[in-house]
Design an enzyme around this catalytic site. Sequence first.
Site, mmCIF file in Angstrom:
data_model
loop_
_atom_site.group_PDB
_atom_site.id
_atom_site.type_symbol
_atom_site.label_atom_id
_atom_site.label_comp_id
_atom_site.label_asym_id
_atom_site.label_seq_id
_atom_site.Cartn_x
_atom_site.Cartn_y
_atom_site.Cartn_z
ATOM 1 N N CYS A 1 0.789 -1.241 0.000
ATOM 2 C CA CYS A 1 0.000 0.000 0.000
ATOM 3 C C CYS A 1 0.820 1.290 0.000
ATOM 4 O O CYS A 1 0.773 2.070 -0.957
ATOM 5 C CB CYS A 1 -0.938 0.002 1.207
ATOM 6 S SG CYS A 1 -1.991 -1.453 1.334
ATOM 7 N N HIS B 1 -3.259 6.701 3.657
ATOM 8 C CA HIS B 1 -2.192 5.730 3.951
ATOM 9 C C HIS B 1 -0.807 6.250 3.563
ATOM 10 O O HIS B 1 0.019 5.520 3.029
ATOM 11 C CB HIS B 1 -2.482 4.402 3.248
ATOM 12 C CG HIS B 1 -2.033 3.222 4.071
ATOM 13 N ND1 HIS B 1 -2.146 1.920 3.647
ATOM 14 C CD2 HIS B 1 -1.465 3.150 5.302
ATOM 15 C CE1 HIS B 1 -1.691 1.098 4.566
ATOM 16 N NE2 HIS B 1 -1.264 1.827 5.587
ATOM 17 N N ASP C 1 -2.999 0.178 -6.300
ATOM 18 C CA ASP C 1 -1.652 0.236 -5.732
ATOM 19 C C ASP C 1 -0.939 -1.118 -5.757
ATOM 20 O O ASP C 1 0.290 -1.171 -5.811
ATOM 21 C CB ASP C 1 -1.665 0.811 -4.308
ATOM 22 C CG ASP C 1 -2.676 0.152 -3.384
ATOM 23 O OD1 ASP C 1 -3.385 -0.776 -3.834
ATOM 24 O OD2 ASP C 1 -2.778 0.573 -2.212
#
Length: 411
Positions: free
Chosen positions: A17, A67, A223
């Site tokens: 991620c 994130h 991603d």
Amino acid sequence: AQKSIRLDTTVSTCPVCCPARACLLTGQYPLTHGIFLNQIRLEPDTTTFAEVLKSHGYDTAYIGKWHLDGDTHEQNFIPPERRLGFDFWRAHECSHNYYDSPYYDDSGIMKKWEGYDAFAQTDCAIEYLEGRQDEDDPFFLFVSYGPPHNPFHKVPEEYRALYNEDEIVLRDNVPAESEATARNDMWGYYAHITALDHCVGRVEEALERLGMTEDTILVFTSDHGEMNGSQGHDRKIRPWDESILVPFLLRLPDGTSRQIDTPFGIPDMMPTLLDLVGAPVPEGVEGVSFAKHMLGEADAPLEASLFGCYVPFANYSYEHGGREYRGVRTSRYTYVRDLEGPWLLYDNEADPYQLENLCGRPEVESVQTHLEGLLSDLLKEQNDAFENGQELLDRWGYEMVNPHAFRRKQV
């Protein structure tokens, strides 16, 4: 998809991620921006994607999973100075509780998306577009969905009902001992994907209804991939196609449609899209523009795309068989080296499920030598000495918080 340019060999440079997201927003590789693990805050020394567009008059907006703010969690407010150029803000650091999903706006007060968060985030995106209808300034809207990331079964039941678990066909590289878990996971995975397909369709319909399609570029990507039992593995970070390949669909206003097999890395997305809208690519960006290649006006700028695992962690930790590796993906071959030397070589044209490792075989010696040269050249360009994981952690001043997360060492 039928109205898009589709790049079928889009490679997640570090298939997990945080590193992949950092590559996208900086156009840099992991050992430049420093995010080769989860939970390290991105503090780039270059102008980010949103900052470039903002400086050229774009309204910038971000909705969903961020994130990139390090060891903050979903309950923490990310202040404007850490949003990397995004102004409109309806986001959270990271949560995969899709029915109890938090977010923040500028108030600093935690709010919750109603119901399945991807549906509510899509509503928010459409409201944003409706608010831009009469504005002259261009906009950059980034919608970041959490699904289809696990947990796979936190998904609307009507989408799960579209699939029969017992009838799901698995990939040929899922071993017998992994079939039951893989089939159950894929049941939810497919349901999430179908729900997101509905979400993207709603955004596309809104653009058409609002008369925005004639001057709007729409991109769909991700991603990282998901192993889901292939090669006997699950999750991400692995060097096989199920982990490293991600979708990339580019819908241009004129509806240009073509399928491209050229390898295209996540760091290449920023310079390509900036090129397509006529914005300059800032210094420090390492990816290259594929815009002319996508439009059929030039050959591919690169033969291979670089990918790697810099520090094994989470469910690809050393304890789970994880290892440091660097690899290249071409339109036909995958070649991977670990710290011991050449590890994997697949002819993906003849062996699309990567069942036969050709590494070291005499009949592919010239191919392996060529791929090794491509990999060595790319590592040299990145000043990547291929250190082991602990050496990288020490050099960057990172330490483990838990098997899934890291942080900068406290001074």
